[in-house]
Enzyme design. Sequence first.
Site, PDB file in Angstrom:
ATOM      1  N   GLU A 154      12.066 -52.333  73.931  1.00 26.42           N
ATOM      2  CA  GLU A 154      13.407 -52.609  72.795  1.00 26.42           C
ATOM      3  C   GLU A 154      14.538 -51.981  72.790  1.00 26.42           C
ATOM      4  O   GLU A 154      14.674 -51.786  72.083  1.00 26.42           O
ATOM      5  CB  GLU A 154      12.942 -52.731  71.602  1.00 26.42           C
ATOM      6  CG  GLU A 154      11.634 -54.152  71.089  1.00 26.42           C
ATOM      7  CD  GLU A 154      11.273 -53.705  69.461  1.00 26.42           C
ATOM      8  OE1 GLU A 154      11.353 -52.715  68.430  1.00 26.42           O
ATOM      9  OE2 GLU A 154      10.528 -54.518  68.921  1.00 26.42           O
ATOM     10  N   GLU A 310       5.018 -58.864  70.911  1.00 23.24           N
ATOM     11  CA  GLU A 310       4.372 -58.533  69.647  1.00 23.24           C
ATOM     12  C   GLU A 310       5.002 -59.165  68.522  1.00 23.24           C
ATOM     13  O   GLU A 310       5.932 -60.373  68.303  1.00 23.24           O
ATOM     14  CB  GLU A 310       5.393 -57.489  69.484  1.00 23.24           C
ATOM     15  CG  GLU A 310       5.083 -55.309  69.890  1.00 23.24           C
ATOM     16  CD  GLU A 310       5.629 -54.187  69.427  1.00 23.24           C
ATOM     17  OE1 GLU A 310       6.755 -55.344  69.081  1.00 23.24           O
ATOM     18  OE2 GLU A 310       6.333 -53.875  70.426  1.00 23.24           O
TER      19      GLU A 310
HETATM   20  C1  GAL Z   1       8.760 -52.736  67.106  1.00 23.97           C
HETATM   21  C2  GAL Z   1       8.172 -51.682  67.774  1.00 23.97           C
HETATM   22  C3  GAL Z   1       7.587 -51.285  67.936  1.00 23.97           C
HETATM   23  C4  GAL Z   1       6.719 -51.342  65.967  1.00 23.97           C
HETATM   24  C5  GAL Z   1       7.229 -52.843  65.122  1.00 23.97           C
HETATM   25  C6  GAL Z   1       6.674 -52.475  64.507  1.00 23.97           C
HETATM   26  O1  GAL Z   1      10.422 -53.690  66.695  1.00 23.97           O
HETATM   27  O2  GAL Z   1       8.230 -52.543  69.572  1.00 23.97           O
HETATM   28  O3  GAL Z   1       6.669 -50.334  68.224  1.00 23.97           O
HETATM   29  O4  GAL Z   1       7.292 -50.469  65.960  1.00 23.97           O
HETATM   30  O5  GAL Z   1       8.289 -52.674  65.321  1.00 23.97           O
HETATM   31  O6  GAL Z   1       7.344 -53.636  63.341  1.00 23.97           O
END
Ligand code: GAL
Length: 676
Positions: A154, A310
Amino acid sequence: MTAAAGWPRIDGLVYGGDYNPEQWPRETWDEDMALMREAGVTLVSVGIFSWAMLETSEGEFDFGWMDDLLDLLHANGIAADLGTPSVSPPAWFFHRYPQARVVDKDGTVMGFGSRGMASHASPEYREAIVRVATALAERYADHPAVVMWHVHNEYGVPVAEDFSPRAVASWQAWLQRRYGALDALNAAWGTAFWGQRYAEWEHVVAPAATPSIANPAMKLDWARFTDDQLRECFRLERDAIRAHASQPVTTNFMAHQSWNTDLWKWAQEVDVVADDHYLWSPDPDAHVGLALSADLTRSVAGGKPWMLMEHSTSAVNWQGRNTAKRPGEMRRNALTHLGRGADAIMFFQWRASRSGAEKFHSAMLPHAGPRSRVFREVVELGGHLKDLAEVQGSETVADVAMLYDWESLWAQDLEWRPSDDVQFRERMRAFYERLWRDNVTVDFAHPEHDLSRYRMVVAPASYLLTEAAAANLTRYVESGGTLVVNFFSGIVDEHDAVHAGGFLAPLRDALGVTVEEFLPLREGETATVVWGDDGPVVGSDVWQEDVQVHGAEVLATNASGPGAGMPAVTRHAHGSGAGWYVATRLGVDALGTVFSGAYRDAGIVLDGAPETLEVVTRRGPDADFVVAANHADEEARLPVAGVDLLTGDGSDDGFTVPGGGVAVVRVVRASEGTGA
Ligand code: GAL
């Protein structure tokens, strides 16, 4: 379907999540393998935060555990998306190179013990990330488990801006490359105002803390520079990997949830587009924001399938009140992403962490273990993705484009605008939600893109609009397109300078109006808009303006407020198309009246489904796949004939989608076969 070029070598739709097994003893890994297989996991992202475990001191690597992990995954038929750990350099790195830390705008140096604290301008950091990416690529290029590379995490989150002395030196060099001569910079930034003229390059400052607001053109360039720095670092790692390995390389974006990266540019740099999305708990209709994010991701991917890298199985841990997903919600979320073009459905993270910052974040395998509701739903979703394998590679169909330009976002959200209540994201969401409720699927487009294939183009927040973009939109209308433009668009050029000729001047031909003066409302003040002489009356707020009419037809007028009697909505026939202009702030319901007329101009016919039944179509070579997610508690009717791939049921006259449920219907197109 076969995987597209750039897509990881995995059969079928991809399913999995971030896997951080270095938190767990080795026995747990074996349990993980068994449970991943039960869930149908095909891909896990590993190593994203593992720098300290991989490079134990400068130049000393310990690959033993990663060797074991990749071998274990491969033995279990699970592929790896191998991360480079550049988002989280180890303690020894900052101890040795304290100058490589980020400095914020007030001069505070970001300390260790978190993540994302390295300065992207630091030569030591750049050297180190290339060293680590090279070492990983040399060692694992031919490992059979590794099907793709995941650089960093990110970009731009948690910090993007960096005011360290090295970053400021890079900024000055960047400006020299951009402008060549100081005269050009002085002209672009309008430094004649407030006595800001620069006579030497080394006098040019970064927009750190200032007594009053900093020069807005400087801040806009600073946003561009900051984004460029991040992309430079991505390219360093990507190219280090490509020197040894041939698998696709990506990084995970945060479309519409992070503002620092211009994803039109980033998408050109990756082999496959990947995105992260988290529901925003305070929003009761957060699934609309999800759809927006998915459409934006697909659009930067050029319409090709993309990876949801994710999302969460249930609650996150970083919002004020982290609401849990209710039964069935994860499935709706995941399959909505799929309907909007995702061919990979992944989560953060596989197993919930017992320690550390994210222990209250949900996971595929929660603290409650495999007997939990969440894990049962995870297994069910894995089964669905197998049933939906034929959807892979099909493309989401959209007839409407919404303009989205990160440069306009950066410029509009600067200080000292006519009204604090006029916000890029708020308007983007309101216009998007109007179309979402009508089940009109949108692509997003840059204002200088070729728009000719769209029936309608919508510009909710095009504050910064170059002359070239305005000419593009005007041509679009001339050749028969329907353009809908919201207020506070077409105001400034690429240097945040008001267009010659005044507000909206570059769109005068397309819209048949210009704006003489803004008339913002006071905080909390409301007004009304009347359609025609005695048509419907709808509420408005925040904004009115003194619209000058140059040929447009006035369809609605402000009935009260500082702009009482002045145009609120206009329509202009230009060439063989039409340009609509909305000169006041209308909510999602009130926008319905504007769009019912604009749909007519564009020849768009609505499907008549209830507003809470979200319907989107992916087109394959032989069939369409209609994905319908029901966000209401009551059942809803989906009037299409085909086979629901989730249940195997066929119907000639439609399906009942239960409250909270989803259907994915294969519809064989009339020309290619018959019905179910
Ligand atoms: C994302 C990040 C992950 C984790 C996740 C939690 O933005 O890439 O590593 O922290 O958020 O929601």
